[in-house]
Write a protein that holds these residues in place. Sequence first.
Motif, PDB file in Angstrom:
ATOM      1  N   PRO A  36      -5.187 -32.950  31.571  1.00 14.32           N
ATOM      2  CA  PRO A  36      -5.382 -34.002  32.579  1.00 14.32           C
ATOM      3  C   PRO A  36      -6.239 -35.140  32.033  1.00 14.32           C
ATOM      4  CG  PRO A  36      -6.062 -31.815  33.383  1.00 14.32           C
ATOM      5  CD  PRO A  36      -5.960 -31.748  31.894  1.00 14.32           C
ATOM      6  N   THR A  37      -5.828 -36.381  32.254  1.00 15.04           N
ATOM      7  CA  THR A  37      -6.590 -37.544  31.815  1.00 15.04           C
ATOM      8  C   THR A  37      -6.502 -38.646  32.873  1.00 15.04           C
ATOM      9  OG1 THR A  37      -4.933 -38.969  30.737  1.00 15.04           O
ATOM     10  CG2 THR A  37      -5.670 -37.019  29.508  1.00 15.04           C
ATOM     11  N   MET A  38      -7.322 -39.690  32.673  1.00 15.14           N
ATOM     12  CA  MET A  38      -7.200 -40.903  33.486  1.00 15.14           C
ATOM     13  C   MET A  38      -6.606 -42.048  32.664  1.00 15.14           C
ATOM     14  SD  MET A  38     -10.229 -41.096  36.285  1.00 15.14           S
ATOM     15  CE  MET A  38     -11.487 -41.758  35.208  1.00 15.14           C
ATOM     16  N   GLY A  39      -6.036 -41.703  31.502  1.00 17.22           N
ATOM     17  CA  GLY A  39      -5.404 -42.732  30.686  1.00 17.22           C
ATOM     18  C   GLY A  39      -6.395 -43.508  29.846  1.00 17.22           C
TER      19      GLY A  39
ATOM     20  N   PHE B 142       3.106 -36.749  33.159  1.00 15.66           N
ATOM     21  CA  PHE B 142       3.177 -36.955  34.603  1.00 15.66           C
ATOM     22  C   PHE B 142       2.175 -38.046  34.947  1.00 15.66           C
ATOM     23  CE2 PHE B 142       1.894 -35.323  38.998  1.00 15.66           C
ATOM     24  CZ  PHE B 142       2.987 -35.899  39.627  1.00 15.66           C
ATOM     25  N   ALA B 143       2.689 -39.177  35.444  1.00 14.12           N
ATOM     26  CA  ALA B 143       1.836 -40.333  35.729  1.00 14.12           C
ATOM     27  C   ALA B 143       2.121 -40.822  37.151  1.00 14.12           C
ATOM     28  CB  ALA B 143       2.076 -41.445  34.715  1.00 14.12           C
ATOM     29  N   PRO B 144       1.616 -40.092  38.143  1.00  9.37           N
ATOM     30  CA  PRO B 144       1.926 -40.429  39.539  1.00  9.37           C
ATOM     31  C   PRO B 144       1.057 -41.564  40.066  1.00  9.37           C
ATOM     32  CG  PRO B 144       0.447 -38.566  39.481  1.00  9.37           C
ATOM     33  CD  PRO B 144       0.752 -38.914  38.035  1.00  9.37           C
ATOM     34  N   GLY B 145       1.513 -42.198  41.121  1.00 10.56           N
ATOM     35  CA  GLY B 145       0.698 -43.145  41.849  1.00 10.56           C
ATOM     36  C   GLY B 145      -0.170 -42.432  42.876  1.00 10.56           C
ATOM     37  N   VAL B 146      -1.107 -43.152  43.431  1.00  8.95           N
ATOM     38  CA  VAL B 146      -2.000 -42.564  44.436  1.00  8.95           C
ATOM     39  C   VAL B 146      -1.206 -42.059  45.637  1.00  8.95           C
ATOM     40  CG1 VAL B 146      -3.907 -43.048  46.026  1.00  8.95           C
ATOM     41  CG2 VAL B 146      -3.962 -43.965  43.696  1.00  8.95           C
TER      42      VAL B 146
ATOM     43  N   PHE C  93      -3.816 -40.141  35.675  1.00 11.20           N
ATOM     44  CA  PHE C  93      -4.025 -40.497  37.075  1.00 11.20           C
ATOM     45  C   PHE C  93      -5.460 -40.986  37.220  1.00 11.20           C
ATOM     46  CE2 PHE C  93      -5.205 -39.230  41.507  1.00 11.20           C
ATOM     47  CZ  PHE C  93      -4.370 -40.131  42.166  1.00 11.20           C
ATOM     48  N   VAL C  94      -5.624 -42.258  37.564  1.00 12.08           N
ATOM     49  CA  VAL C  94      -6.956 -42.801  37.824  1.00 12.08           C
ATOM     50  C   VAL C  94      -7.306 -42.422  39.257  1.00 12.08           C
ATOM     51  CG1 VAL C  94      -8.396 -44.854  37.840  1.00 12.08           C
ATOM     52  CG2 VAL C  94      -6.530 -44.668  36.189  1.00 12.08           C
ATOM     53  N   ASN C  95      -8.129 -41.389  39.377  1.00 14.58           N
ATOM     54  CA  ASN C  95      -8.369 -40.723  40.653  1.00 14.58           C
ATOM     55  C   ASN C  95      -9.426 -41.460  41.476  1.00 14.58           C
ATOM     56  OD1 ASN C  95      -8.623 -38.796  42.701  1.00 14.58           O
ATOM     57  ND2 ASN C  95     -10.123 -37.618  41.519  1.00 14.58           N
ATOM     58  N   PRO C  96      -9.041 -42.109  42.566  1.00 12.24           N
ATOM     59  CA  PRO C  96     -10.030 -42.871  43.337  1.00 12.24           C
ATOM     60  C   PRO C  96     -11.107 -41.995  43.966  1.00 12.24           C
ATOM     61  CG  PRO C  96      -7.928 -42.764  44.510  1.00 12.24           C
ATOM     62  CD  PRO C  96      -7.685 -42.220  43.146  1.00 12.24           C
TER      63      PRO C  96
ATOM     64  N   ASP D 299       7.382 -38.511  39.705  1.00 14.56           N
ATOM     65  CA  ASP D 299       7.899 -37.819  40.883  1.00 14.56           C
ATOM     66  C   ASP D 299       7.605 -36.321  40.777  1.00 14.56           C
ATOM     67  OD1 ASP D 299       9.826 -37.701  43.300  1.00 14.56           O
ATOM     68  OD2 ASP D 299      10.678 -36.264  41.882  1.00 14.56           O
ATOM     69  N   ILE D 300       7.089 -35.735  41.836  1.00 10.25           N
ATOM     70  CA  ILE D 300       6.678 -34.327  41.804  1.00 10.25           C
ATOM     71  C   ILE D 300       7.884 -33.398  41.646  1.00 10.25           C
ATOM     72  CG2 ILE D 300       5.696 -32.471  43.201  1.00 10.25           C
ATOM     73  CD1 ILE D 300       3.708 -34.526  44.307  1.00 10.25           C
TER      74      ILE D 300
END
Length: 281
Positions: free
Chosen positions: A28-31, A91-95, A56-59, A6-7
């Motif tokens: 910053p990572t994509m896990g 910080f592990a947010p959803g899209v 965050f796996v950034n689409p 949550d931001i």
Amino acid sequence: MQTFDDIKALQSTLATWRREGHRIALVPTMGNLHEGHLRLVDAARQHADRVLATIFVNPLQFGPGEDLDRYPRTLVEDQRLLTERGCDLLFAPGVDTLYPQGQSALTRVSVPQVSEGLCGAHRPGHFDGVATVVSLLFNLTRPDVACFGEKDFQQLAVIRKLVRDQHMPIDIIGVPIARDHDGLALSSRNGYLEIDERARASQLYQCLVDSGRRLEQGEPSEQVLTKGLQQLENAGFQPEYLTLCDADTLYPVNTWQPGSVLLVAARLGSTRLIDNLSFPS
């Protein structure tokens, strides 16, 4: 280590850290974390009082037909590794959290010149996706320092130019490449390699080492690069590029000297691998 998706909760904690006078570093990572990522955490700790990692796996940075859907999501294991390494906050947010209006309506960030060749030419739109999400994360977290791996050399150049052009008060730290026992640069995508492919994958780094040695011996760069591409093909790779560039601008150069870097990208089976070798200091 706390984990937020949550931001508001994230920014509340960061605001407390700032009031307490802490210097904050962002990783910053994509896990799907490996030792290379964890060395970013180590570097961040050396430059700050508090370390914030993001997953965050950034689409936006995946093109059509790329591996967005199969990219490994390993949050529980990643949390364990980060905790053991002394990370303070994840910080592990959803899209939907980062892009609540949807991707098509999102304001995009584009960094010209350094993003246009090399991987940018083979993955159109990739670096716009990187610049957009990194800019967003910088705005959300306002770090003093951010750490990125030198394996993704062009990405690092894009981020440095983004920060410089936008006058962001953030120190960008490049962290040296972490390698496996045979020289292969650590990457989350190494897990895609079949057993026989993994046995050959170290030839990517060996190509860089051999090419660097030839350049040091005074062999013309065009000849060296041609031999290097042939070396990769003989090892079963499908090379995309092997290029000698200026490390800051990424423009092609002809001389192996301080400030130059060899960059390579090639496919081995279905896996795309990248690596680089800088002129020794």
